[in-house]
Design a protein around this motif. Structure first.
Motif, PDB file in Angstrom:
ATOM      1  N   ILE A 158       0.829  -1.207   0.000  1.00  0.00           N
ATOM      2  CA  ILE A 158       0.000   0.000   0.000  1.00  0.00           C
ATOM      3  C   ILE A 158       0.866   1.260   0.000  1.00  0.00           C
ATOM      4  N   GLY A 159       1.974   1.225   0.745  1.00  0.00           N
ATOM      5  CA  GLY A 159       2.846   2.390   0.835  1.00  0.00           C
ATOM      6  C   GLY A 159       3.445   2.815  -0.481  1.00  0.00           C
ATOM      7  N   GLU A 160       3.467   1.885  -1.488  1.00  0.00           N
ATOM      8  CA  GLU A 160       4.054   2.205  -2.771  1.00  0.00           C
ATOM      9  C   GLU A 160       3.083   2.917  -3.710  1.00  0.00           C
ATOM     10  N   VAL A 161       1.800   2.861  -3.396  1.00  0.00           N
ATOM     11  CA  VAL A 161       0.803   3.502  -4.274  1.00  0.00           C
ATOM     12  C   VAL A 161       0.061   4.632  -3.565  1.00  0.00           C
ATOM     13  N   VAL A 162       0.474   4.944  -2.354  1.00  0.00           N
ATOM     14  CA  VAL A 162      -0.200   5.993  -1.599  1.00  0.00           C
ATOM     15  C   VAL A 162       0.114   7.366  -2.193  1.00  0.00           C
ATOM     16  N   THR A 163      -0.859   8.262  -2.128  1.00  0.00           N
ATOM     17  CA  THR A 163      -0.688   9.652  -2.569  1.00  0.00           C
ATOM     18  C   THR A 163      -0.888  10.570  -1.380  1.00  0.00           C
ATOM     19  N   ALA A 164       0.039  11.479  -1.176  1.00  0.00           N
ATOM     20  CA  ALA A 164      -0.102  12.441  -0.075  1.00  0.00           C
ATOM     21  C   ALA A 164      -1.304  13.344  -0.342  1.00  0.00           C
ATOM     22  N   ASP A 165      -2.182  13.464   0.654  1.00  0.00           N
ATOM     23  CA  ASP A 165      -3.383  14.291   0.497  1.00  0.00           C
ATOM     24  C   ASP A 165      -3.007  15.766   0.563  1.00  0.00           C
ATOM     25  N   ARG A 166      -3.359  16.512  -0.484  1.00  0.00           N
ATOM     26  CA  ARG A 166      -3.057  17.946  -0.515  1.00  0.00           C
ATOM     27  C   ARG A 166      -4.131  18.770   0.167  1.00  0.00           C
ATOM     28  N   HIS A 167      -5.303  18.189   0.330  1.00  0.00           N
ATOM     29  CA  HIS A 167      -6.426  18.943   0.878  1.00  0.00           C
ATOM     30  C   HIS A 167      -6.912  18.266   2.160  1.00  0.00           C
ATOM     31  N   VAL A 168      -6.078  18.364   3.168  1.00  0.00           N
ATOM     32  CA  VAL A 168      -6.411  17.795   4.477  1.00  0.00           C
ATOM     33  C   VAL A 168      -7.171  18.838   5.281  1.00  0.00           C
ATOM     34  N   VAL A 169      -8.232  18.420   5.944  1.00  0.00           N
ATOM     35  CA  VAL A 169      -9.090  19.322   6.708  1.00  0.00           C
ATOM     36  C   VAL A 169      -8.802  19.161   8.190  1.00  0.00           C
ATOM     37  N   ASN A 170      -8.726  20.283   8.895  1.00  0.00           N
ATOM     38  CA  ASN A 170      -8.564  20.237  10.349  1.00  0.00           C
ATOM     39  C   ASN A 170      -9.932  20.225  11.017  1.00  0.00           C
ATOM     40  N   VAL A 171     -10.035  19.566  12.159  1.00  0.00           N
ATOM     41  CA  VAL A 171     -11.337  19.424  12.828  1.00  0.00           C
ATOM     42  C   VAL A 171     -11.967  20.768  13.173  1.00  0.00           C
ATOM     43  N   TYR A 183     -11.713  22.478  -5.806  1.00  0.00           N
ATOM     44  CA  TYR A 183     -10.861  21.395  -6.300  1.00  0.00           C
ATOM     45  C   TYR A 183     -11.639  20.146  -6.707  1.00  0.00           C
ATOM     46  N   ASN A 184     -12.980  20.260  -6.773  1.00  0.00           N
ATOM     47  CA  ASN A 184     -13.826  19.144  -7.216  1.00  0.00           C
ATOM     48  C   ASN A 184     -13.557  17.862  -6.422  1.00  0.00           C
ATOM     49  N   LEU A 185     -13.523  17.995  -5.106  1.00  0.00           N
ATOM     50  CA  LEU A 185     -13.238  16.844  -4.254  1.00  0.00           C
ATOM     51  C   LEU A 185     -14.482  15.985  -4.057  1.00  0.00           C
ATOM     52  N   ILE A 186     -14.266  14.692  -3.859  1.00  0.00           N
ATOM     53  CA  ILE A 186     -15.333  13.776  -3.494  1.00  0.00           C
ATOM     54  C   ILE A 186     -15.300  13.505  -1.997  1.00  0.00           C
ATOM     55  N   SER A 187     -14.097  13.451  -1.442  1.00  0.00           N
ATOM     56  CA  SER A 187     -13.946  13.272   0.004  1.00  0.00           C
ATOM     57  C   SER A 187     -12.629  13.890   0.432  1.00  0.00           C
ATOM     58  N   ALA A 188     -12.495  14.102   1.742  1.00  0.00           N
ATOM     59  CA  ALA A 188     -11.263  14.675   2.276  1.00  0.00           C
ATOM     60  C   ALA A 188     -11.065  14.170   3.699  1.00  0.00           C
ATOM     61  N   PRO A 189      -9.822  13.826   4.067  1.00  0.00           N
ATOM     62  CA  PRO A 189      -9.559  13.364   5.439  1.00  0.00           C
ATOM     63  C   PRO A 189      -9.605  14.525   6.420  1.00  0.00           C
TER      64      PRO A 189
END
Length: 468
Positions: free
Chosen positions: A218-231, A245-251
């Protein structure tokens, strides 16, 4: 036979020829009330079995208030508590207060965490704690943590059910885990990759996961999230990021960078709708949380402040008119024409104010471009002022046969439309600078400026012109 066909169509949500709103089908609501009155659970289940949660919410709103909790109690586990998230806040709270605590607890246990928080957050603290106390400790802790975040924050909106995997797992292990594990989210778009302390490393979209060989880590195909949301991020700011940014979901992460939830586009659509609804109501002088189901007294109180401010503005305009009482007595035409100047300025000011407030809300109007926008609105006001000045000069001369009066109203029209343009944009900008919601407060100030400037310009110019 016809009535049976209609009721069948209402349950499926479709008519024989086109989409049918089941609540509008003749006899449907009456059939529901009849089944509730005789406690015919089987008939009730049959009638609502195929209703979407949104239609189920509309059905609740269509029922008499006393029948709503009775229907939910009769349906028991067959009632989808998600429907409560589609109700007006007033109706939802009334229903929750009538239901037994046990019924609410059982209903909440079947919901995603974000829906459960949405239902609980409007209750009084005592009612909220009574319900939470009867939930299992893990669920109680999850909901309480979300409720502790500020209102209208990402922490309140987020869903705490997500899939988080370590980077050393293979794609095959991840797929087996997703396919064989119970209790995972029903709908998800990506899996998140975290380190042992649950700090977010990135994510893997489902399409990439399915197209990658099973032996790849999994670590080889992971993409760093550019649009991380703070609580603690404001939900409106998060919605703007999704839109841009036409997002579907965000962490969603906490202050330490640990993954605590996920926001999906369906949550954001609700936020956009709520914020737009609040802005629209605020521009009309209505409280953002006012709903059709609110009581007479609540609505009367919430609208009083706006009306009181407008009354002050009207009195100020009236005072300006009284300053030119002698001129009005000498020339009745002034009294006939002066509302035109003020009205035209008011309409122009409202147009500019609406655009400015919306631009501020979407962050399109900023300090960097404010000067250019102000200059543009000033030119628009001047252009429209000149055009309407010419029109009114011709109309007044044709109507009253006094060329000087046409010149006076033309000059006043130009002045007021320029003032309306400046007031319509400078007032929202000033209020926003002082952290005051321009959607709520701009209206009375813009109205005051256009009325006062319009009356003063027209009557003042007339007084000076006809004395010379």
């Amino acid at each position: 036979m016809r009535e049976e066909t209609d009721l069948a169509a209402s349950r499926s949500g479709r008519g024989p020829e086109h989409d049918v709103d089941p609540i509008d089908v003749p006899g449907f609501v009456e059939a529901i009330v009849g089944a509730i009155d005789v406690r015919d659970v089987e008939a009730l289940r049959g009638l609502v079995a195929d209703l979407h949660e949104t239609d189920l919410a509309r059905l609740l709103e269509a029922l008499p208030a006393s029948e709503r909790p009775r229907m939910i109690e009769l349906l028991g586990s067959d009632f989808d508590f998600t429907a409560l998230t589609e109700l007006d806040e007033t109706v939802r709270v009334q229903i929750l207060q009538e239901l037994s605590t046990q019924t609410v607890v059982e209903g909440l246990r079947d919901l995603d965490s974000d829906d459960a928080v949405y239902i609980l957050e409007d209750l009084d603290e005592a009612e909220k704690q009574e319900i939470l106390a009867q939930l299992p400790i893990p669920e109680r802790a999850t909901l309480q943590r979300s409720l502790d975040f500020p209102e209208e924050s990402a922490g309140r909106r987020m869903q705490t059910e997500f899939i988080a995997l370590p980077p050393f797992w293979t794609v095959g292990q991840a797929l087996d885990y997703i396919g064989e594990t119970d209790g995972l989210p029903e709908v998800f778009f990506e899996v998140f990759v975290v380190n042992p302390t649950f700090r977010l490393s990135g994510s893997v979209p489902l399409d990439r996961l399915l197209r990658t060989k099973r032996g790849v880590k999994i670590g080889e195909v992971v993409t760093a999230d550019r649009h991380v949301v703070n609580v603690t991020d404001d939900q409106e700011d998060v919605a703007r990021v999704f839109e841009r940014y036409n997002l579907i979901s965000a962490p969603v992460v906490d202050e330490a960078g640990r993954l605590v939830g996920v926001l999906t586009v369906d949550d954001i659509v609700d936020v956009i709708q709520e914020e737009a609804d609040e802005d629209l109501k605020a521009l009309g002088g209505v409280a953002g949380d006012e709903e059709l189901s609110d009581s007479f007294w609540y609505i009367a109180r919430s609208r009083f402040t706006w009306l009181f401010l407008n009354l002050i503005a009207a009195n100020l305009a009236s005072f300006v008119i009284s300053m030119f009482e002698d001129e009005l007595q000498k020339m009745v035409a002034l009294a006939v024409l002066m509302p035109i100047v003020a009205s035209q300025g008011g309409n122009a000011g409202t147009q500019t104010m609406t655009v400015a407030v919306r631009a501020l809300a979407t962050r399109e109007l900023r300090t960097s471009n404010a000067g250019r926008i102000i200059a543009r609105e000033l030119l628009v006001g001047l252009f429209n002022g000149v055009v309407f000045a010419v029109i009114m000069a011709v109309v007044v001369f044709a109507r009253f046969g006094v060329a000087d009066l046409g010149f006076v109203i033309a000059l006043a029209m130009i002045i007021n439309l320029v003032a309306a343009a400046l007031g319509g944009i400078l007032i929202p900008l000033t209020l926003n600078r002082f952290k005051i919601d321009p959607a709520v407060s701009s209206g009375p100030f813009v109205t005051t400026i256009t009325d006062v400037v319009g009356f003063f310009a027209f009557l003042g110019i007339a007084s000076l012109w006809f004395q010379t």
